[in-house]
Design a protein around this motif. Structure first.
Motif, PDB file in Angstrom:
ATOM      1  N   LYS A  54       1.002  -1.145  -0.068  1.00 17.36           N
ATOM      2  CA  LYS A  54      -0.007  -0.118   0.061  1.00 17.36           C
ATOM      3  C   LYS A  54       0.829   1.221  -0.013  1.00 17.36           C
ATOM      4  O   LYS A  54       0.562   2.134  -0.641  1.00 17.36           O
ATOM      5  N   LEU A  55       1.986   1.070   0.585  1.00 23.63           N
ATOM      6  CA  LEU A  55       2.771   2.312   0.545  1.00 23.63           C
ATOM      7  C   LEU A  55       3.382   2.411  -0.972  1.00 23.63           C
ATOM      8  O   LEU A  55       3.441   3.689  -1.354  1.00 23.63           O
ATOM      9  N   THR A  56       3.528   1.586  -1.621  1.00 27.73           N
ATOM     10  CA  THR A  56       3.896   1.756  -2.998  1.00 27.73           C
ATOM     11  C   THR A  56       2.831   2.487  -3.831  1.00 27.73           C
ATOM     12  O   THR A  56       3.029   3.525  -4.515  1.00 27.73           O
ATOM     13  N   ILE A  57       1.429   2.094  -3.657  1.00 29.38           N
ATOM     14  CA  ILE A  57       0.377   2.536  -4.469  1.00 29.38           C
ATOM     15  C   ILE A  57       0.156   4.217  -3.668  1.00 29.38           C
ATOM     16  O   ILE A  57       0.108   5.166  -4.675  1.00 29.38           O
ATOM     17  N   ASP A  58       0.545   4.115  -2.433  1.00 20.67           N
ATOM     18  CA  ASP A  58       0.358   5.636  -1.829  1.00 20.67           C
ATOM     19  C   ASP A  58       1.297   6.651  -2.486  1.00 20.67           C
ATOM     20  O   ASP A  58       0.683   7.811  -2.989  1.00 20.67           O
ATOM     21  N   THR A  59       2.393   6.350  -3.178  1.00 19.97           N
ATOM     22  CA  THR A  59       3.261   7.234  -3.766  1.00 19.97           C
ATOM     23  C   THR A  59       2.704   7.821  -4.980  1.00 19.97           C
ATOM     24  O   THR A  59       3.128   8.861  -5.390  1.00 19.97           O
ATOM     25  N   PHE A  60       1.743   7.113  -5.779  1.00 20.05           N
ATOM     26  CA  PHE A  60       1.347   7.467  -7.154  1.00 20.05           C
ATOM     27  C   PHE A  60       0.208   8.287  -6.885  1.00 20.05           C
ATOM     28  O   PHE A  60      -0.005   9.164  -7.874  1.00 20.05           O
ATOM     29  N   LEU A  61      -0.492   8.532  -5.702  1.00 24.86           N
ATOM     30  CA  LEU A  61      -1.762   8.969  -5.664  1.00 24.86           C
ATOM     31  C   LEU A  61      -1.704  10.178  -5.275  1.00 24.86           C
ATOM     32  O   LEU A  61      -2.766  10.991  -4.883  1.00 24.86           O
ATOM     33  N   GLU A  62      -0.468  10.792  -5.119  1.00 28.99           N
ATOM     34  CA  GLU A  62      -0.635  12.587  -4.752  1.00 28.99           C
ATOM     35  C   GLU A  62       0.624  12.823  -5.567  1.00 28.99           C
ATOM     36  O   GLU A  62       1.690  12.277  -5.645  1.00 28.99           O
ATOM     37  N   ASN A  63       0.657  14.340  -5.719  1.00 26.82           N
ATOM     38  CA  ASN A  63       1.771  15.006  -6.229  1.00 26.82           C
ATOM     39  C   ASN A  63       2.447  16.084  -5.203  1.00 26.82           C
ATOM     40  O   ASN A  63       3.049  16.697  -5.816  1.00 26.82           O
ATOM     41  N   TYR A  64       1.926  16.117  -3.982  1.00 22.03           N
ATOM     42  CA  TYR A  64       2.684  16.923  -3.050  1.00 22.03           C
ATOM     43  C   TYR A  64       3.916  16.588  -2.694  1.00 22.03           C
ATOM     44  O   TYR A  64       4.746  17.738  -2.600  1.00 22.03           O
ATOM     45  N   HIS A  65       4.299  15.322  -3.014  1.00 20.79           N
ATOM     46  CA  HIS A  65       5.571  15.228  -2.829  1.00 20.79           C
ATOM     47  C   HIS A  65       6.737  15.335  -3.889  1.00 20.79           C
ATOM     48  O   HIS A  65       8.131  15.344  -3.738  1.00 20.79           O
ATOM     49  N   VAL A  66       6.378  15.886  -5.132  1.00 19.80           N
ATOM     50  CA  VAL A  66       7.330  15.651  -6.246  1.00 19.80           C
ATOM     51  C   VAL A  66       8.291  16.889  -6.192  1.00 19.80           C
ATOM     52  O   VAL A  66       9.558  16.546  -6.525  1.00 19.80           O
ATOM     53  N   GLN A  67       7.821  17.938  -5.951  1.00 18.26           N
ATOM     54  CA  GLN A  67       8.670  19.370  -5.767  1.00 18.26           C
ATOM     55  C   GLN A  67      10.019  18.823  -4.806  1.00 18.26           C
ATOM     56  O   GLN A  67      11.106  19.351  -5.383  1.00 18.26           O
ATOM     57  N   LYS A  68       9.941  18.073  -3.682  1.00 18.40           N
ATOM     58  CA  LYS A  68      10.971  17.862  -2.864  1.00 18.40           C
ATOM     59  C   LYS A  68      11.739  16.381  -3.224  1.00 18.40           C
ATOM     60  O   LYS A  68      12.705  16.250  -3.520  1.00 18.40           O
ATOM     61  N   ALA A  69      10.800  15.579  -3.541  1.00 18.66           N
ATOM     62  CA  ALA A  69      11.292  14.003  -3.563  1.00 18.66           C
ATOM     63  C   ALA A  69      11.754  13.803  -4.719  1.00 18.66           C
ATOM     64  O   ALA A  69      12.637  12.903  -5.063  1.00 18.66           O
ATOM     65  N   HIS A  70      11.651  14.468  -5.771  1.00 18.89           N
ATOM     66  CA  HIS A  70      11.963  14.190  -7.262  1.00 18.89           C
ATOM     67  C   HIS A  70      12.497  15.356  -7.948  1.00 18.89           C
ATOM     68  O   HIS A  70      12.383  15.399  -9.042  1.00 18.89           O
ATOM     69  N   GLN A  71      13.242  16.148  -7.191  1.00 16.33           N
ATOM     70  CA  GLN A  71      13.748  17.350  -7.634  1.00 16.33           C
ATOM     71  C   GLN A  71      14.724  17.171  -8.494  1.00 16.33           C
ATOM     72  O   GLN A  71      15.280  17.785  -9.550  1.00 16.33           O
ATOM     73  N   ALA A  72      15.573  15.822  -8.458  1.00 12.75           N
ATOM     74  CA  ALA A  72      16.516  15.574  -9.499  1.00 12.75           C
ATOM     75  C   ALA A  72      16.120  14.459 -10.582  1.00 12.75           C
ATOM     76  O   ALA A  72      16.897  14.702 -11.744  1.00 12.75           O
ATOM     77  N   THR A  73      14.656  14.262 -10.785  1.00  7.92           N
ATOM     78  CA  THR A  73      14.209  13.824 -11.703  1.00  7.92           C
ATOM     79  C   THR A  73      13.212  14.386 -12.596  1.00  7.92           C
ATOM     80  O   THR A  73      13.413  14.556 -13.770  1.00  7.92           O
TER      81      THR A  73
END
Length: 417
Positions: free
Chosen positions: A240-259
């Motif tokens: 469920k943690l895997t699915i959780d990561t897809f269901l919001e884009n709140y984290h993108v600015q910090k978690a995916h700043q390199a990609t």
């Protein structure tokens, strides 16, 4: 606020996750951009522009909270596996992977044998000999044949019927019909094979998906798409943690700043629920390009990614010129397995085209690895007992819907607040 948000947009060429020469991109756009009904696109893009004017993303009325036990409890995991994932239609293969007269096996939450006869009819069975429970077929795929158990040589036809028992006199008095392979319901839609991983009634995919999901996916024309770059990924985090990561884009600015952060508007999206299925739209920074275009030219896929959650465990990322599928299965109480593949409207016509899609997938799966790393940190954190609950912000409604659906399917009293 709205002016400040608009200023953060920058004009980019139409792009997926990677980059592509303009001539090659336009050629592929003409061939590969099959998208939803135009009226739906215009509606969604207008709603997105309205959010920009308001200075915020789609939001639920209030924040919510979820007990951490749902990620850690072994009994909860068992029930999710047996009462949901083995009882609902799940995606197990592309239809094109099983030609007429061939079989395919999958080892998911149960060993599965799929067999298509010469007339094209597809049937599904548990890949288990009825004598002593041995896995019957060991190969991943091949031509149909008489399937012979490696333990005591019981033999089965591709239609699941028991063909022969060595020294059969030892089993006199047993109804042979009880010894046929256990059949499971199977159906095909969107160029994919959907299976219920336990015996039960025939699948009604029309009712299961509902009109909105059917309309969107039928418009994508997936039946003729081809598989590119299949993946089988296993990581030590709760499914469920895997699915959780897809269901919001709140984290993108910090978690995916390199990609991928440079592609997307920070924390801006649409979130919609259709039964237990979910449709999200994550907006790209090139959105303002449509302000210089007539509505007739608006194309949703060029200005953001559609992200579908197809209950109970499949995620579909719709990019401008290809579509990525990820089916998420538990691999144990604290482990996950992701079966992923990309769909293209045709095989890459050149090495340059192949490298383009390989580059896109390199970025996609690099972002997924960033998500896995953070999910592992979440799992460590909740195991430490620092808190008895996790929080969902108003702009993370899809997380609440997903976990609500799990509770409802299990018949549990609502654990999400």
């Amino acid at each position: 606020m709205a002016e400040r948000w608009v200023s953060r947009c920058s004009t980019h060429p139409t792009q997926s996750l990677g980059t592509q020469p303009r001539a090659e991109r336009l050629r592929q756009n003409n061939k590969q951009e099959t998208t939803m009904q135009h009226a739906t696109q215009v509606e969604l893009l207008k709603r997105t522009l309205a959010l920009i004017e308001q200075g915020q993303t789609d939001c639920a009325p209030a924040p919510s909270a979820l007990p951490v036990d749902v990620y850690l409890d072994a009994e909860r995991y068992r029930r999710e596996r047996e009462e949901i994932l083995r009882r609902e239609p799940v995606l197990v293969a592309r239809s094109s992977e099983i030609a007429a007269g061939h079989f395919l096996t999958r080892e998911l939450l149960a060993p599965l044998l799929l067999s298509r006869d010469e007339q094209g009819r597809l049937r599904g069975f548990l890949n288990v000999c009825k004598h002593r429970g041995t896995q019957l077929v060991g190969e991943a795929s091949g031509k149909n044949r008489v399937f012979v158990c490696p333990y005591h040589a019981w033999a089965y036809n591709p239609d699941g019927q028991l063909r022969g028992i060595p020294h059969g006199y030892g089993f006199e008095g047993i109804d042979r019909a009880c010894l046929n392979l256990t059949e499971v319901p199977v159906a095909e839609r969107f160029g994919a094979v959907w299976v219920r991983l336990s015996p039960g009634p025939a699948l009604d995919l029309e009712a299961f998906f509902g009109p909105e999901i059917l309309a969107d996916f039928d418009s994508f024309g997936l039946d003729e798409h081809v598989i590119f770059d299949p993946r089988d990924i296993r990581r030590p985090v709760n499914w469920k943690l895997t699915i959780d990561t897809f269901l919001e884009n709140y984290h993108v600015q910090k978690a995916h700043q390199a990609t991928i952060d440079h592609l997307f508007w920070p924390n801006l999206g649409l979130f919609e629920r259709f039964g237990r299925h979910i449709r999200n739209y994550y907006v790209k920074r090139n959105l303002r390009d449509i302000l210089d275009q007539p509505e007739s030219a608006w194309n949703l896929r060029r200005h953001g990614n559609l992200l579908y959650f197809l209950w109970p465990n499949t995620l579909v990322l719709v990019e401008p010129d290809h579509i990525d599928f990820s089916s998420v299965y538990p691999d144990g109480p604290l482990a996950t397995r992701v079966l992923g593949h990309t769909l293209l409207s045709e095989q890459p016509a050149s090495d340059k085209a192949r490298r383009y899609f390989e580059k896109n997938n390199e970025i996609l799966y690099s972002a997924l690895e960033e998500d896995f790393a953070l999910a592992a940190r979440v799992q460590t954190g909740i195991q430490a007992g620092a808190s008895d609950r996790l929080w969902h912000g108003r702009f993370e409604p899809a997380l609440k819907w997903f976990h609500q659906s799990l509770d409802e399917a299990l018949g549990d009293k609502r654990v999400i607040e």
